[in-house]
Enzyme design. Structure first.
Site, PDB file in Angstrom:
ATOM      1  N   ASP B 106      -6.584  -4.242   1.553  1.00 53.97           N
ATOM      2  CA  ASP B 106      -5.746  -3.637   0.519  1.00 53.97           C
ATOM      3  C   ASP B 106      -6.634  -2.902  -0.483  1.00 53.97           C
ATOM      4  OD1 ASP B 106      -3.248  -3.022  -0.443  1.00 53.97           O
ATOM      5  OD2 ASP B 106      -3.181  -4.729  -1.801  1.00 53.97           O
ATOM      6  N   TYR B 108      -6.831  -0.027  -3.952  1.00 52.73           N
ATOM      7  CA  TYR B 108      -6.541  -0.118  -5.385  1.00 52.73           C
ATOM      8  C   TYR B 108      -6.687   1.308  -5.903  1.00 52.73           C
ATOM      9  CZ  TYR B 108      -7.418  -2.669  -9.892  1.00 52.73           C
ATOM     10  OH  TYR B 108      -7.382  -3.216 -11.154  1.00 52.73           O
ATOM     11  N   HIS B 113      -2.410   2.638 -11.994  1.00 50.22           N
ATOM     12  CA  HIS B 113      -2.297   1.192 -11.783  1.00 50.22           C
ATOM     13  C   HIS B 113      -3.585   0.473 -12.196  1.00 50.22           C
ATOM     14  CE1 HIS B 113      -1.468  -2.689  -9.957  1.00 50.22           C
ATOM     15  NE2 HIS B 113      -2.556  -2.570  -9.214  1.00 50.22           N
ATOM     16  N   GLU B 177       4.058  -5.411  -5.413  1.00 49.78           N
ATOM     17  CA  GLU B 177       3.261  -4.195  -5.522  1.00 49.78           C
ATOM     18  C   GLU B 177       3.817  -3.228  -4.480  1.00 49.78           C
ATOM     19  OE1 GLU B 177      -1.005  -4.979  -5.438  1.00 49.78           O
ATOM     20  OE2 GLU B 177      -0.867  -5.670  -7.519  1.00 49.78           O
ATOM     21  N   GLU B 179       3.621  -0.181  -2.238  1.00 48.42           N
ATOM     22  CA  GLU B 179       2.489   0.537  -1.643  1.00 48.42           C
ATOM     23  C   GLU B 179       2.927   1.252  -0.368  1.00 48.42           C
ATOM     24  OE1 GLU B 179      -0.935  -1.951  -0.962  1.00 48.42           O
ATOM     25  OE2 GLU B 179      -0.591  -3.174  -2.763  1.00 48.42           O
ATOM     26  N   ASP B 211       3.076  -5.818  -1.426  1.00 42.66           N
ATOM     27  CA  ASP B 211       2.008  -6.817  -1.571  1.00 42.66           C
ATOM     28  C   ASP B 211       2.441  -7.818  -2.644  1.00 42.66           C
ATOM     29  OD1 ASP B 211      -0.453  -8.111  -1.726  1.00 42.66           O
ATOM     30  OD2 ASP B 211      -1.296  -6.597  -3.077  1.00 42.66           O
ATOM     31  N   ARG B 215       0.846 -13.521 -10.086  1.00 42.34           N
ATOM     32  CA  ARG B 215      -0.137 -13.086 -11.093  1.00 42.34           C
ATOM     33  C   ARG B 215      -0.848 -14.240 -11.786  1.00 42.34           C
ATOM     34  NH1 ARG B 215      -0.917  -8.153  -9.229  1.00 42.34           N
ATOM     35  NH2 ARG B 215       1.008  -6.913  -9.259  1.00 42.34           N
ATOM     36  N   THR B 235       2.757 -10.585   2.751  1.00 43.47           N
ATOM     37  CA  THR B 235       2.739  -9.137   2.563  1.00 43.47           C
ATOM     38  C   THR B 235       3.815  -8.588   3.483  1.00 43.47           C
ATOM     39  OG1 THR B 235       0.341  -9.195   2.213  1.00 43.47           O
ATOM     40  CG2 THR B 235       1.329  -7.044   2.731  1.00 43.47           C
ATOM     41  N   THR B 322      -1.096  -0.660  -5.266  1.00 44.47           N
ATOM     42  CA  THR B 322       0.120  -0.318  -6.007  1.00 44.47           C
ATOM     43  C   THR B 322       0.147   1.158  -6.360  1.00 44.47           C
ATOM     44  OG1 THR B 322       0.030  -2.488  -7.015  1.00 44.47           O
ATOM     45  CG2 THR B 322       1.491  -0.874  -8.046  1.00 44.47           C
ATOM     46  N   GLU B 336       3.182  -4.218 -14.645  1.00 44.81           N
ATOM     47  CA  GLU B 336       3.025  -3.018 -15.456  1.00 44.81           C
ATOM     48  C   GLU B 336       4.342  -2.609 -16.115  1.00 44.81           C
ATOM     49  OE1 GLU B 336       1.030  -1.363 -11.723  1.00 44.81           O
ATOM     50  OE2 GLU B 336       0.594   0.153 -13.247  1.00 44.81           O
TER      51      GLU B 336
END
Lengths: 390, 390
Positions: B106, B108, B113, B177, B179, B211, B215, B235, B322, B336
């Site tokens: 994965d 980023y 993000h 997330e 994606e 994803d 947190r 996932t 994300t 977010e």
């Protein structure tokens, strides 16, 4: 029919009986058991096609009771006579990657290693991070680049920190990590955590593992999502998988966990293991990492991996992380042995901190076995080729 | 023989033709192509057993030229008549995980993000870390817990920070997330990096990817080796794999890379993609993440993954990370959107920051296709079940 000779003091006596995958000539890879200096062809010896497979996975998937039964059958066979065509000299066979790796996870379970790396990578902070004594810290690595012992390792290229901009090129700080790896034989579906006390029902065996590490690539890339290309180019494992059933005599308490772990990590009887590794660099011993010094047990690692509901599968492999003891000669990575390059070692008369092209590293391991035998893990061997060659 | 009706404006017109794996009744899973509201059984329609498989992997492994040829054959078939028994209403079939996942990585790759998460997780530091604009930061995730759309998600349990000691329990900050995921069709052996310009010869298609992220677990565990149990429980991906061949009309420049990337990351013509996602939380739209805003292209991600000599395999899956745009309504994670829980959203009249049991999230996506058609990615859907249930 023939008998299998076991030399006195062999690390592959009847207390061990590790499994591997071999081929003879151009034949198809199949499952064998190492006995002395011989390999016993299990499909031939037991007449069961589950062993006529190119990995241990189909056999491992049959589960714990079957592992016990086959070990007992093999023990009986080895004491008597076996068909001539079921035995090969180990010198005559080619050894292959013994398992089809499903997911690969690497832990960080040595307090001495984690503290040393913390001091080297984050000199201005506490060496152990706040989470370290509460959970076995680990991350997923690349399953597709797990390689069998003997595979040459091409020096990886990548980005490393530069001023003002990063530079690209062959790694200048190529290192090893001497570890044990644990092979899941039977996993569990989603939302079925594995308790530490169920370790031996799920984990089939253990291997030596060398987590080759490009420290310059790793140092630049690893925040905030962890190591990636600094590790993903290669992870080598030994060709023989030592059954957990053979490690009962090697079981020892952990050095001590304070604070007491959360309930899901508690073991009735800990799975510390008295395995001693030896690291040879170009034929010279440079370290003897003691597995009995590891803070977290492999049973706790598996419990942690699955406590969030993650499933596990036949062929999952997890590494312990670098094995480093409290003494300098017990450190399992050159980063620690050379203290980040500031205190080079003398290897065969030459000053060394990290790996040069042409260098070879061989890691071996032994443990106490049943009946006073000493059992061996074989070796994990790798030689460094220059960048861009293969 | 019969013809396949394609409703006007269908996101599954002839410009799309995505592949999936389906079964009918209790039959064996096999490969199909979505056409309008129908599924075309490829083994029946083309008489080729490579499609009578429970995943796309055998077909993908045949390589780029074959992907082009089959797409052309299917286009012709759909314009004419096909055998009656080769067509099913999509409502009558069960959809399965379309690929056997090899390694899962994965990334980023959204600057918005990464900056938002930096501000939230590390409020006292620069939001973007020094490496971020030099390389596509990513990490390996758990391949064994990649699930097909529609699979329920049991709330994971784990450790989160507490005072004075961490506490164990069901995650209290369960997030998504949004994606895109990219599926490698044909990989390369060790020490054979894939240049960005070779992206379309190696990557077979794209999926929507959620994803799922705990947190609280992630925040406690992620230093120094990255996310692990905060992500590894699940996932989800969409059931239809949109061919890269269908995304030519969606190809757009990247928003801009400064500094210029190192040579191994440069593209002759960038693989930005104009895919717009929509995130629905309990049926209410809460975000429209724009893929065209991503800083790093999927071709650069694959080049980075392999530049150190790591091999790649049929079935490798990598997520973009994300997708968040510059506007608040374009953020692809609830972390977010709710600014760490400080600015809750109103969803169906209720205040929400993170997922509650029973919540359902549906992510859809569309892109421009050939001939002015708009093509669809279907959906990735998941409902949250309470911890400890399945």
């Amino acid at each position: 029919m023939t008998t299998i000779d076991i030399p006195a003091g062999s690390p592959f006596g009847i207390a061990n009986l590790p499994y591997g995958v071999f081929s003879v000539g151009g034949g198809a890879p199949r499952v064998g058991v190492r006995v002395g200096d011989s390999v016993l062809d299990l499909a031939r010896a037991l007449g069961d096609d589950v062993f006529a497979a190119p990995s241990l996975n189909p056999f491992m998937a049959q589960g714990y009771d079957r592992w016990v039964a086959v070990r007992s059958q093999v023990t009986s066979l080895v004491a008597g006579e076996v068909p001539d065509d079921a035995v090969h000299a180990v010198a005559d066979v080619t050894l292959h990657l013994p398992i089809e790796v499903a997911d690969y996870v690497d832990f960080y379970a040595s307090e001495h290693h984690a503290s040393n790396v913390g001091r080297l990578f984050r000199p201005d902070a506490e060496p152990l991070l706040p989470n370290w004594k509460h959970l076995p810290v680990g991350y997923h690595g690349r399953a597709g680049t797990v390689l069998v012992s003997g595979t040459d390792i091409v020096r990886p290229s990548g980005q490393r920190k530069g001023d003002p901009a990063p530079v690209f090129g062959p790694s200048t700080r190529l290192d090893i990590e001497a570890e044990l790896g644990f092979v899941v034989g039977t996993g569990t579906p989603l939302n079925t955590p594995i308790a530490p006390d169920d370790f031996a029902r799920h984990v089939f065996g253990a291997v030596l593992l060398n987590d080759w590490s490009a420290r310059d690539i790793q140092a630049w890339e690893y925040v905030p999502l962890g190591p990636n290309l600094g590790k993903s180019f290669a992870t080598s494992i030994s060709a023989w998988v030592v059954p957990i059933l053979a490690l009962e005599a090697a079981r020892v308490p952990l050095p001590g966990q304070d604070p007491e772990p959360l309930p899901y990590l508690r073991e009735s009887r800990p799975w510390g293991l008295d395995v001693e590794l030896v690291v040879e660099w170009n034929g010279e011993e440079v370290s003897r990492p003691p597995y009995r010094e590891m803070y977290w047990s492999p049973a706790q690692m598996l419990a942690h991996l699955t406590v969030n509901g993650a499933s596990s599968r036949t062929g999952d492999l997890y590494g312990s992380g670098t094995i480093s003891g409290p003494e300098k000669h017990q450190r399992g990575a050159f980063l620690e042995l050379s203290w980040g390059g500031k205190e080079p070692l003398t290897v065969k008369g030459e000053e060394r901190s990290f790996l040069l092209d042409g260098d070879e590293v061989v890691i071996t391991g032994t443990a106490p076995g049943a009946n006073g035998e000493r059992i061996g893990f074989g070796e994990v061997r790798g030689r460094i080729l220059p960048a861009g060659e293969s």
